[in-house]
Structure formats: structure tokens, C-alpha cells
Design a protein around this motif. Structure first.
Motif, PDB file in Angstrom:
ATOM      1  N   TYR A   8     -13.156 -76.675 -70.665  1.00  0.00           N
ATOM      2  CA  TYR A   8     -12.005 -75.876 -70.266  1.00  0.00           C
ATOM      3  C   TYR A   8     -12.335 -74.396 -70.193  1.00  0.00           C
ATOM      4  O   TYR A   8     -11.713 -73.641 -69.434  1.00  0.00           O
ATOM      5  N   MET A  54     -12.521 -70.243 -62.594  1.00  0.00           N
ATOM      6  CA  MET A  54     -11.321 -69.727 -61.943  1.00  0.00           C
ATOM      7  C   MET A  54     -11.429 -68.226 -61.743  1.00  0.00           C
ATOM      8  O   MET A  54     -10.583 -67.616 -61.108  1.00  0.00           O
ATOM      9  N   HIS A  95      -7.772 -67.625 -73.555  1.00  0.00           N
ATOM     10  CA  HIS A  95      -8.099 -69.045 -73.485  1.00  0.00           C
ATOM     11  C   HIS A  95      -8.636 -69.598 -74.802  1.00  0.00           C
ATOM     12  O   HIS A  95      -8.230 -70.666 -75.233  1.00  0.00           O
ATOM     13  N   PRO A 148      -6.351 -68.752 -78.990  1.00  0.00           N
ATOM     14  CA  PRO A 148      -5.272 -69.616 -79.504  1.00  0.00           C
ATOM     15  C   PRO A 148      -5.794 -70.911 -80.128  1.00  0.00           C
ATOM     16  O   PRO A 148      -5.162 -71.470 -81.015  1.00  0.00           O
ATOM     17  N   ASN A 149      -6.967 -71.342 -79.679  1.00  0.00           N
ATOM     18  CA  ASN A 149      -7.531 -72.558 -80.251  1.00  0.00           C
ATOM     19  C   ASN A 149      -8.058 -72.364 -81.670  1.00  0.00           C
ATOM     20  O   ASN A 149      -8.275 -73.323 -82.389  1.00  0.00           O
ATOM     21  N   LEU A 205      -9.320 -79.725 -70.249  1.00  0.00           N
ATOM     22  CA  LEU A 205      -8.086 -78.952 -70.323  1.00  0.00           C
ATOM     23  C   LEU A 205      -7.975 -78.305 -71.702  1.00  0.00           C
ATOM     24  O   LEU A 205      -8.365 -78.898 -72.704  1.00  0.00           O
ATOM     25  N   ASN A 206      -7.441 -77.099 -71.717  1.00  0.00           N
ATOM     26  CA  ASN A 206      -7.285 -76.369 -72.970  1.00  0.00           C
ATOM     27  C   ASN A 206      -6.207 -77.031 -73.834  1.00  0.00           C
ATOM     28  O   ASN A 206      -5.049 -77.124 -73.420  1.00  0.00           O
ATOM     29  N   PRO A 207      -6.570 -77.506 -75.034  1.00  0.00           N
ATOM     30  CA  PRO A 207      -5.618 -78.288 -75.825  1.00  0.00           C
ATOM     31  C   PRO A 207      -4.374 -77.542 -76.280  1.00  0.00           C
ATOM     32  O   PRO A 207      -3.364 -78.178 -76.572  1.00  0.00           O
ATOM     33  N   VAL A 208      -4.416 -76.218 -76.321  1.00  0.00           N
ATOM     34  CA  VAL A 208      -3.246 -75.509 -76.855  1.00  0.00           C
ATOM     35  C   VAL A 208      -2.389 -74.832 -75.794  1.00  0.00           C
ATOM     36  O   VAL A 208      -1.471 -74.091 -76.114  1.00  0.00           O
ATOM     37  N   LYS A 209      -2.708 -75.085 -74.525  1.00  0.00           N
ATOM     38  CA  LYS A 209      -1.914 -74.459 -73.460  1.00  0.00           C
ATOM     39  C   LYS A 209      -1.157 -75.537 -72.685  1.00  0.00           C
ATOM     40  O   LYS A 209      -1.655 -76.635 -72.485  1.00  0.00           O
ATOM     41  N   TRP A 211       0.920 -73.888 -67.256  1.00  0.00           N
ATOM     42  CA  TRP A 211       0.210 -72.621 -67.420  1.00  0.00           C
ATOM     43  C   TRP A 211      -1.220 -72.739 -66.918  1.00  0.00           C
ATOM     44  O   TRP A 211      -1.741 -71.853 -66.247  1.00  0.00           O
ATOM     45  N   GLN A 212      -1.854 -73.857 -67.247  1.00  0.00           N
ATOM     46  CA  GLN A 212      -3.263 -74.028 -66.884  1.00  0.00           C
ATOM     47  C   GLN A 212      -3.441 -74.214 -65.386  1.00  0.00           C
ATOM     48  O   GLN A 212      -4.405 -73.729 -64.800  1.00  0.00           O
TER      49      GLN A 212
END
Ligand code: ATP
Ligand code: MG
Lengths: 267, 264
Positions: free
Chosen positions: A165, A172, A183, A186-187, B100-104, B108-109
Motif C-alpha cells: 500500500y 500514485m 499513509h 496512522p498505522n 490497501l492501507n488497513p487504517v484508511k 479515501w484510498q
């Protein structure tokens, strides 16, 4: 994130105790039954009474008022310390973990060097350079906390930086700063949050320890650590003094520890 | 549109440099679907990542040229590269669990590219994202918009990835084994979807797979890779029906019998 009480008792106990302490500390900032610094020779070492619910100290000052004010000081120092540690630690850890390479090597060796010294000793050095007092204690402890947080955040970034990701965000066309702080960061929050709780804990203990030794918070600011140190001399005459102060510190620590364990479950 | 000429990729993160891709050549026209096949470790992903500009410039030495509309992506400035990335070149990864970003939230993604490359307002982005989620045939896009990745199945996540990749109308979509982690029925649906999107939007697709039957269904041309080299290239039917190289023959012979019957 919804967590039921049964699933995570510790989290709730931690939240309740910490919340309670926070309320007491905020109360202590604006209102205390007596002026925490007003001396009253008639009440020297007075015992527990309706007027003074925890009695008075060797100068006749109301212990309960002083504990409230001390709690406020302690909280301010702890919050400030953790804030400094987390902010700088996160930035340093994010940059070094994401970019790696030479800067990372240098930073981490420096970190190891700092972590190799007993932190109280380092705090002493910083205090002796800057002088004591609430502000300087906060800064000194804050600096000491930076390496620990930097290391934790770095580890998380190292883990994340090559995940798909992140690659995807890179593709992107997101900028490095955006990738790092929007990105990836937050993780790392679940891990960060539980270490913040334990950080409060260490900060409270360190501040109490330093004030106990007389190098921490200075009068007229009251501090739980210094109160504990003063109460020592009257341990047998007025055990209530040490007991009350000690249990407030213990409760504070216990609350943060529970919070940490509760949060760790979700990290 | 996309021309890769004599691409060599060398790793420099060990003591001795290690070349993983030799003399890779590729030509991709607008709207074309080209496949890359080869066994595990043959350098398919490395080539794809290099084309996407995702290999570290320091740790990996690359020789050759990757020309996109005449601009060499290997030597252009970082800013130029970033303009192509996301706008013109997009990628879908192999593993839907980690891409995929697990916290978004999903919405949004998917909208991130728009946020980065356009001046649209949040509302406009939301509308576009929901439209895109519809286009990749996800049911109830409104509710998916607010979901987190762990609430979706692998197939749904791969659709979301495709949506995120396509939202800026890229010219090239690189799909690195997008269906390997999925079961056969979902796999077939995704293939169908890719084909449909290719027809509708004219996005060229570079499709990487070690599954020959899938490549045969989807692609017009194919490159066969073996140990970092392209050993054979040509029209799909030609390569599969009249393989010239020994390795290609063996690869085709290894297709499970059931699927072979399907072609005959
Ligand atoms: N960090 C690295 N250092 C050195 N060699 C590497 C490194 N990463 C990958 N490789 C090598 O690069 C080669 C090509 O790998 P690549 O990921 O492109 O294979 P692939 O064809 O995509 O395989 P798969 O079908 O399993 O995805 C492999 O032989 C691998 O050993
Ligand atoms: Mg691969």
C-alpha cells in the motif's frame, strides 16, 4: 474502535483511574480547599480532621490541598515530557525508518548511546546545566524520552515502508512527507498509543524521583515526589502523610499501567 | 507509447551485485493487452516495478531505457516521474491483503490519486469515487466507500485496487499477478472486468501471470521470461500453438490437462 468492558477490563480500569486523576489535577489547578502554600503554625503536623481531611504537614500546610496542586504539577510535567518525546521521537523515527541508510545508522547509534546511560544520570547532567524547576525538568525528561519513541516509530516505519500500500501510494505520486505522515503514521498509532501510556508512567516516576532527590520541581510548586521525601522524616509520627502521598502516586502509576496493557491488546 | 529497451536490473544491496533482469525489451501500444509469463523468480515483478518507477534509484542499478511517450523514465527528474506515476502509469499488486492501507477507508484510498493530481473538491471526488466503484462492478458502492479493507473479501479488495488505479484514467495499467491470490471463479470475474475496462477506456494493460491459460484468454501478445531473460515473444496464439523455445514448450506442457482440453 468499540471495546466492551468484559473484553478489556484493564483498558476500562485504566481509563477510569486516569480520568479521575486528571479531574483531580484540573481541580487542583483552579481550586484547593486551602492555599497549598499557606503555613499555619497552629496546625503543624495536625492529624486527620474534618477540616483537614488528610491532616497537615510540618509547616501546617493542608496535605490534601498540596496533593491536588502536586498532582497538577506532576500531570503538567508528564504531559509536557511525553509531548516532547513523542513529537520529536515520531519525526526522527519516521525519517530514519523511512529513508534508512547512513542517516539512520548515525541516528540509531546515537540513540543507543543515550539509552546506555541510566536516564536519571542524564537528567541530572541536563538539570545541572539548565538549572532545576518545573520547566527544565520537563525539557530534560522530554529529551530523554526522544530516543525511546524514535526507536519504536522507526521500527514501525521500517516494517511499513515496503508494503504494497505504500508502494501504491508512491506510484500514485504522493510526496514523501505525505506518504510518511498521512499513509504510514496512522498505522503506527496503536503501538504508539500504548507506549505513550507507559511513557506517562515513566515520566511521573522520573519526576517524583527527581523531586524526591531535590533536583526536580522547586518550591513554591508542590510536587508529589518532594512531598514524599519530606514525609519521610515523620514516617512514625504521622504515617498518614507518607501513606496519602504515596498512594496517590501509586494509583496514578497503576492507572497508566492498566491503560498501557489495555491498549497493547489492540496494538 | 511505452517502449522498454535493453533494460538490465542489478541489485546493489549485497556485497556482490546481482543481476536479476537481462536485456528486457517490451513494446506496448495504446489499448493493447500484453502478458508476461514465467515461473516464480524469473524477474517479472522486478521488470514491472522498474517500469512503474518503484525501484530505488540508489540500491538498484538499471541500464537501458524506459521510454514513455518518448520520455526516459530512468533518467528524468523525480518530479517528471511523479507526474507520470499515478496519472499515466498505475499498478495493481499481487496480494490484496497488503495492497490497501488497513487504517484508511476505501473511499479515501480510491480518491487519493484525484486528491494528488486534480483540484477537485472533496464532494466531486466522492462522486467520482462512487462512480468508479460502480464501474468495477462492486455492489452498493455507497456503503463500500465508508468501509475498511478488512471488511472486504479478497476479490472485492482487488476490485477496489483496480478502481484506485484507474480513477485518473491512466494510459497503462500494470497488473502484477492480480488474480493469483484469488479462487478460480473470482479470478475469472476479475479477468472479465479487466477486459471490459480495456475495451471501454482504452487503457493498455501489462498483465503479469504465471498462469498461461489466463494470459491466453486476456492478452494479444505475450513475453515469456526465464531466469531474468525474455526467451520468447509474439502473438499469444502463435507462441502457445507453435512455441519455438524449449522452455516455452515445457511451460505449456505443464498446464493442467483439464485446462488444455478447454482450448481444444
Ligand atoms: N533484494 C533483492 N536482492 C537480490 N535479489 C533479489 C532481491 N529481491 C528479489 N531478488 C531476485 O530477483 C529475482 C526476480 O524476482 P521477481 O520478484 O521479479 O520474480 P517474479 O517473476 O515476480 O516471481 P513471482 O512469480 O514469485 O512473483 C528473483 O530471483 C529474486 O531472487
Ligand atoms: Mg512477482
Amino acid at each position: 474502535m468499540k471495546v466492551r468492558f468484559k473484553e478489556n477490563r484493564r483498558l476500562y480500569i485504566g481509563l477510569i483511574i486516569t480520568g479521575l486523576m486528571l479531574i483531580l489535577a484540573i481541580t487542583g489547578k483552579f481550586f484547593t480547599p486551602y492555599d497549598p502554600n499557606a503555613m499555619d503554625s497552629a496546625n503543624k503536623l495536625a492529624g486527620i480532621s474534618a477540616k483537614h481531611i488528610m491532616g497537615c504537614d510540618n509547616f501546617g500546610r493542608d496535605i490534601f490541598s498540596r496533593i491536588l496542586a502536586g498532582l497538577d504539577t506532576t500531570m503538567v510535567v508528564a504531559v509536557g515530557t511525553v509531548l516532547i518525546g513523542v513529537t520529536f521521537g515520531t519525526v526522527i523515527g519516521a525519517l530514519t525508518g523511512y529513508y534508512g541508510g547512513r542517516p539512520d545508522e548515525i541516528m540509531m547509534r546515537f540513540n543507543d548511546a543515550v539509552l546506555a546511560f541510566p536516564s536519571l544520570l542524564l537528567a541530572l547532567v541536563i538539570i545541572s546545566i539548565m538549572g532545576s524547576g518545573k520547566m527544565n525538568v520537563t525539557i530534560a525528561l522530554g529529551i530523554l524520552f526522544i530516543p525511546g519513541y524514535a526507536r519504536i516509530v522507526r521500527g514501525e516505519f521500517l516494517k511499513c515502508r515496503n508494503l504494497d500500500y505504500v508502494q501504491s501510494a508512491r506510484l500514485m505520486g504522493a510526496s514523501y512527507l505525505r506518504i510518511m505522515f498521512v499513509h504510514i503514521l496512522p498505522n503506527t498509532i496503536p503501538v504508539l498509543l500504548s507506549t505513550v501510556a507507559i511513557g506517562f508512567n515513566n515520566a511521573v516516576l522520573a519526576e517524583a524521583g527527581m523531586s524526591f532527590l531535590g533536583i526536580g520541581v522547586q518550591p513554591p510548586d508542590s510536587s508529589l515526589g518532594r512531598m514524599l521525601s519530606e514525609s519521610q522524616s515523620y514516617l512514625f509520627l504521622r504515617p498518614g502523610y507518607a501513606l496519602c502521598t504515596g498512594s496517590v502516586i501509586a494509583l496514578l502509576i497503576f492507572g497508566f499501567a492498566m491503560l498501557n496493557e489495555g491498549l497493547e491488546k489492540h496494538a | 507509447m511505452l517502449d522498454v529497451i535493453d533494460l538490465n536490473i542489478e541489485f546493489h544491496d549485497h556485497i556482490t551485485p546481482e543481476t536479476v533482469v537481462y536485456d528486457f525489451d517490451l513494446h506496448l501500444d495504446e489499448g493493447e493487452i500484453v502478458g508476461i509469463v514465467g515461473e516464480s523468480g524469473s524477474g517479472k515483478s522486478m521488470s514491472a516495478l522498474a517500469i512503474a518507477g518503484l525501484l530505488s534509484r540508489k540500491k538498484m542499478k538499471k541500464r537501458g531505457q524506459i521510454l514513455f511517450d518518448g520520455v526516459d523514465l530512468l533518467t528524468c527528474s523525480r518530479d517528471t516521474l511523479r507526474k507520470y506515476q499515478g496519472n499515466d502509469i498505475c499498478m495493481v499488486f499481487q496480494e490484496p491483503m497488503t495492497s490497501l492501507n488497513p487504517v484508511k477507508r476505501i473511499g479515501w484510498q480510491v480518491g487519493e490519486s484525484l486528491r494528488l493530481h486534480t483540484e477537485l473538491s472533496e464532494d466531486e471526488i466522492r462522486n467520482k469515487v462512487i462512480k468508479m466503484l460502480e464501474d468495477v462492478e462492486l455492489q452498493d458502492p455507497e456503503s463500500i466507500y465508508d468501509k475498511y479493507p478488512h471488511e472486504l473479501s479478497g476479490g472485492m479488495r482487488q476490485r477496489v485496487m483496480i478502481a484506485a488505479a484507474l480513477i485518473c484514467n491512466p494510459k497503462v495499467l500494470i497488473a502484477d499477478e492480480p488474480t493469483t491470490a484469488l479462487d478460480v471463479t473470482v479470478q475469472a470475474q476479475i479477468i472479465k472486468l479487466l477486459k471490459k475496462i480495456n475495451k471501454k477506456t482504452g487503457t493498455a494493460i501489462l498483465f503479469i501471470s504465471h498462469d498461461l491459460s489466463v494470459v491466453r484468454k486476456l492478452c494479444s501478445r505475450v513475453l515469456v521470461m526465464y531466469k531474468g531473460r525474455v526467451v520468447e515473444t509474439g502473438e499469444v496464439n502463435e507462441v502457445f500453438d507453435f512455441p519455438k523455445e524449449e522452455y516455452t514448450k515445457r511451460l505449456i506442457a505443464a498446464i493442467p490437462r483439464m485446462e488444455k482440453l478447454e482450448y481444444e
